[in-house]
Design an enzyme around this catalytic site. Sequence first.
Site: not given
Ligand code: BGC
Length: 348
Positions: A78-79, A104, A176-178, A242, A280, A308
Amino acid sequence: MKKEVFGKTPEGTQINRYTLTNQNGITIRIINYGAIITSIQTPDKNGQAGEVVLGFDNLEGYLAEHPYFGAVAGRCANRIAKGKFTLDGKEYTLAINNGPNHLHGGLKGFDKQVWTVTELSEQNALELTYTSKDGEEGYPGNLTVLVTYSLTNNNELKIDYEATTDKATPINLTNHSYFNLAAGQAEDALNHEVVLYAERYTIVDENLIPTGELPLVAGTAMDFSSPHTIGSRINQVTGGYDHNYVLTNSQNEELGLAAMVNEPQTGRQLEVYTTQPGIQFYSGNFLDGSLTGHQGEVYKKHYGFCLETQHFPDSPNQPNFPSTILKPGETFKQSTVYKFSVRNNTQE
Ligand code: BGC
């Protein structure tokens, strides 16, 4: 456990793909690039196996630009606002890779590193280690990380994280699995019913940096304390979901239920348990149809969602958030379980 060659990095390092299976027809594939989960196949309510995560069948897909499909994000997931934080009186500057922010782990985060693998066949598990050097992406300290993926016959994918450092450093690891539990049978992921075990979330500014406030979700489109489809109120949330939710059930660093997801058409269900304080919930807002993955599926907007498990975003700059600082002599430990099952909706 099956091991096969997946490809070579531009530097010539061989990347392998490992396959874990269990007694109930679940298959999970992992590569030693980015500690990425490339594939999870699970049965639907009729016993039909299908692919439930977004990803690629070749290394090229992962070497090219992609939004962290299946990867371990670190050193800090994250940020971090403006890529800056102060620790023990010293200011550190991290790589900036997301607008004005660090995201990330930076330009070459853990998702783009080659990990060392140990196969633990008896435990049906795979152990991956990586040592991040002092100064990498701006972070202090040599940090050794161990990620263990295990697949049980209870249909749980357990992810255990451990790390040690030789200088104090922030650390925040996630996978970070979708997911898309419809396995190619739906236009997008918006029909998934989601429950998040959280009463509050970290509200963010226009750069997705928390303001520090933890508003209640009750009465807003952020409220998933009872089942709602992702799509039912997404238009009320600028940009889509998000957001980091403050988890109710994992306050004591013990595994607690964080999320429950149901895909009504296929009956697939996913439960998420974690020791981490936050999650997240990301509804794939930045997917735009430019990537094609498993079985030719086009990953358009909202095609997948992420859950996440993590510490709150920008924690190194937020004194009121649970600390992400790991000190020499301590061991960082977190665990997350993704449990797969089916629900026969017609019986309810
Ligand atoms: C973030 C998103 C980001 C994504 C892919 C997520 O964890 O919160 O803002 O676009 O990851 O990078």
